[in-house]
Structure formats: structure tokens, C-alpha cells
Design an enzyme around this catalytic site. Structure first.
Site, PDB file in Angstrom:
ATOM      1  N   SER A 154     -26.928  54.967  11.142  1.00 32.99           N
ATOM      2  CA  SER A 154     -26.254  53.690  11.412  1.00 32.99           C
ATOM      3  C   SER A 154     -25.785  53.591  12.859  1.00 32.99           C
ATOM      4  O   SER A 154     -26.583  53.556  13.777  1.00 32.99           O
ATOM      5  CB  SER A 154     -25.090  53.495  10.436  1.00 32.99           C
ATOM      6  OG  SER A 154     -25.570  53.327   9.133  1.00 32.99           O
ATOM      7  N   LYS A 207      -9.219  31.033   2.576  1.00 34.39           N
ATOM      8  CA  LYS A 207      -8.323  32.015   3.156  1.00 34.39           C
ATOM      9  C   LYS A 207      -8.036  33.145   2.166  1.00 34.39           C
ATOM     10  O   LYS A 207      -7.722  34.267   2.564  1.00 34.39           O
ATOM     11  CB  LYS A 207      -7.010  31.325   3.568  1.00 34.39           C
ATOM     12  CG  LYS A 207      -6.061  32.218   4.349  1.00 34.39           C
ATOM     13  CD  LYS A 207      -6.673  32.655   5.655  1.00 34.39           C
ATOM     14  CE  LYS A 207      -5.716  33.525   6.460  1.00 34.39           C
ATOM     15  NZ  LYS A 207      -6.336  34.009   7.694  1.00 34.39           N
TER      16      LYS A 207
END
Length: 344
Positions: A154, A207
Site C-alpha cells: 500500500s 452529517k
């Protein structure tokens, strides 16, 4: 009259005890504050000083003696452990900045060796480090080689793509071209079974997305998926360009798999396998046009540890603890905590 007198003496004793206690606490807090100010003053005095110290590493002959300040230098940067935790972009940034100062000034650094053993980590730090290395290489026109000695997955592979050539030891593992956000857990069923309800007050659409204490609604994770896809595509583009590999192969066939060093060379993720530190260093010295028959220096930069930093941290925690116990009621603490509305 007698009862009143006894009560007054008792209250007076309590008052004297509290005043003494508060006075002692005040003196202690003032002392701790002075220590903090002194430590902060020392920190400010050193703010323009170098953040790193130079450590001499063995050259190919095992020599570690300090040589003339005109001797060419190979800088080794360790890309080890978790990116963004064990080390950050800021760490590498200052190492690169300070590789042109003090002991290393006057353009002594002629090459960089990335010594890689990392499972990856933070995407932002990985990208910033990659870009910083590319900029440094172009600005000073020096070769950068990477040597994988263990794991290069990665973010570790992301950073390694800044190198001109990537070498690997025989038992190293390379790959994992992918990105992820999460995992996310949902406890709403468990809470429902126990008769527990949860409510969060928010403003702004989504949110409260991925709130683990309520059932998730369809597509509330859409923005997270878009972010993850953007990061992944950027990663693929960098690997494809750096390693000259077709993007479709990376996406459809190689994916986020990890490979042995032998297989990694076959698919083009690395240039050389079954290598050693000595082989990589020899090739890097040649690429930097450093004469192996003459003297050169191999160095790394390590973050300095200041003696007063633990003192500052511990003193701050102690003062906050005493302050909260002596001067703040539990109600006041709750009021302060309730004001810490986070924007994430």
C-alpha cells in the site's frame, strides 16, 4: 449561645483547612507553571535549531568514521512501520530540508536510498512523501533507489514509486495497490434488543452518516465511496506511470493482491529481486557517479529527543487534573464538554 460558639469554631476550622489546602495547591500549581514556562522558553530558543541529528551508517567496507565535509554523501531514508503513525510526512520533509544544511550543506548529498519495510498507512502522508521525494529528485538532480527488505504494501509501495529503481530481498512481499475507509460497525440491533435508544443532533445533510447507533439508510456512504475511489484511482495512476504498467492490468488483474518478490518483478512492480543492501548501494553509488575506490559517507537522520518534552506533557496533564478537581464542579465540567462540538 454555646451551640453557636461551637459551630463557629467548627466552621472557622473548616475554613482554615480549605484556605491552607487551596494555598498549598496554588503554590504547587504556580511552581508547575514556572516549570512549563521554562521548558517552553527552552523550546522556543531551539525552534530554529535542526530537528534531526546525523547518524553515520556503515559504507560498503563497514567504515563509520566521520570524513571530510567535502566527501559525497548517500542519504538513507527509512520507510519503516506504519505511515502516519511511526513516521509522518513532516518527519521526512524535515529530513529532506536538513539534508542540505549543517553537516550536509554544500550539496554533499548525491543520492537517496529508501530502505522500505512498511505495511502502508495514511494515504495523505504517503502521497505527500511521494511528492516531496519527486520534487527533491528533480530539484537536485540526484538518483533515488528503493530497497525493500521485508514488506512493501500500500503506502509503502506508493512511496517507493518515487524511486528510479526498486530492488527487493528474496523473501520480501510487495503490492496491495488499493485503498480503504473503515471498517464501520453498526450496533443498532443490539441497542434495540436492550431497549436503548440513541439520538444525535446535527445540521447538514449526512452529517450523521454511518452512525453506529442507528440503522443505516441507503446510499448514506456514497460520499465516502467517492473519496475512496478518488484516492484509489490516484494510486493506480502513480503505479502505472512509475512502473510503466497498463492501468487495466493493475485494476482488473493485480488488484490489491500482494506478491512475492519474484512475482513482483515478473509483473513489473520492482526492477530486481534476490538483491541485498550491498548490491543496491553499489548500483546507487554508480548511478550517482561516486567513485567506489574513493571515500564517501552513508548517513541517516534521526529526530532529536529533547529532555524537557516529557516534563512539559506530564506537567500539563497534572495541572489540568488539579485544576479540574479543585476549581471546577462536575456540572462545570459537563458544560465545558458539551461545548466541544466537533466538525469532522
Amino acid at each position: 449561645f454555646m451551640n453557636f460558639t461551637k459551630e463557629s469554631i467548627f466552621i472557622s476550622g473548616i475554613r482554615s483547612f480549605i484556605n491552607t489546602l487551596l494555598g498549598t495547591a496554588g503554590i504547587f500549581i504556580a511552581l508547575m507553571a514556572c516549570i512549563m514556562i521554562f521548558a517552553i522558553f527552552l523550546g522556543n530558543e531551539q525552534k530554529d535549531a535542526l530537528k534531526n541529528k546525523v547518524e553515520i551508517l556503515p559504507d560498503l567496507n563497514g567504515e563509520t568514521k566521520i570524513l571530510s565535509l567535502k566527501t559525497p554523501v548517500v542519504l538513507q531514508l527509512d520507510i519503516h512501520d506504519i505511515i502516519g503513525k511511526s513516521f509522518t510526512y513532516e518527519d521526512i520533509y524535515y529530513q529532506l530540508i536538513e539534508s542540505r544544511k549543517s553537516f550536509l550543506k554544500n550539496n554533499r548529498v548525491k543520492a537517496i536510498l529508501l530502505h522500505v519495510n512498511s505495511p502502508g498507512g495514511d494515504a495523505v502522508d504517503s502521497d505527500d512523501i511521494y511528492k516531496a521525494l519527486k520534487k527533491y529528485k528533480e530539484k537536485y538532480n540526484i538518483p533515488i533507489y528503493a530497497y525493500i527488505d521485508g514488506l512493501c504494501a500500500s503506502g509503502g509501495f506508493y512511496i517507493s514509486c518515487a524511486a528510479d529503481k526498486i530492488y527487493s530481498s528474496s523473501n520480501s512481499i510487495i503490492g496491495s495497490v488499493g485503498s480503504r475507509i473503515g471498517p464501520f460497525f453498526n450496533f443498532s440491533k443490539i441497542l434495540e434488543n436492550w431497549g436503548i435508544n440513541s439520538s444525535t443532533i446535527t445540521d447538514g445533510k449526512n452529517k450523521d452518516m454511518m452512525n453506529p447507533f442507528r440503522p443505516w439508510v441507503k446510499d448514506e456512504d456514497e460520499s465516502l465511496k467517492e473519496i475512496n475511489e478518488y484516492i484509489y484511482n490516484n494510486f493506480v495512476d502513480i503505479v502505472a506511470k512509475a512502473r510503466n504498467i497498463n492501468k487495466d492490468l493493475i485494476i482488473k488483474e493485480y488488484g490489491a493482491k500482494i506478491f512475492s518478490s519474484k512475482k513482483a518483478k515478473e509483473i513489473g512492480y520492482i526492477d530486481e529481486t534476490d538483491s541485498s543492501y550491498e548490491i543496491v548501494m553499489t548500483d546507487l553509488l554508480n548511478a550517482a557517479k561516486i567513485d567506489l575506490s574513493k571515500e564517501y559517507q552513508v548517513v541517516t537522520l534521526k529526530t532529536k529527543k529533547t529532555w524537557f518534552q516529557p516534563l512539559v506533557t506530564q506537567t500539563k496533564c497534572l495541572i489540568e487534573s488539579i485544576f479540574s478537581k479543585f476549581f471546577l464542579s462536575s456540572k462545570s465540567l459537563n458544560n465545558i464538554q458539551s461545548k466541544n462540538i466537533e466538525l469532522r
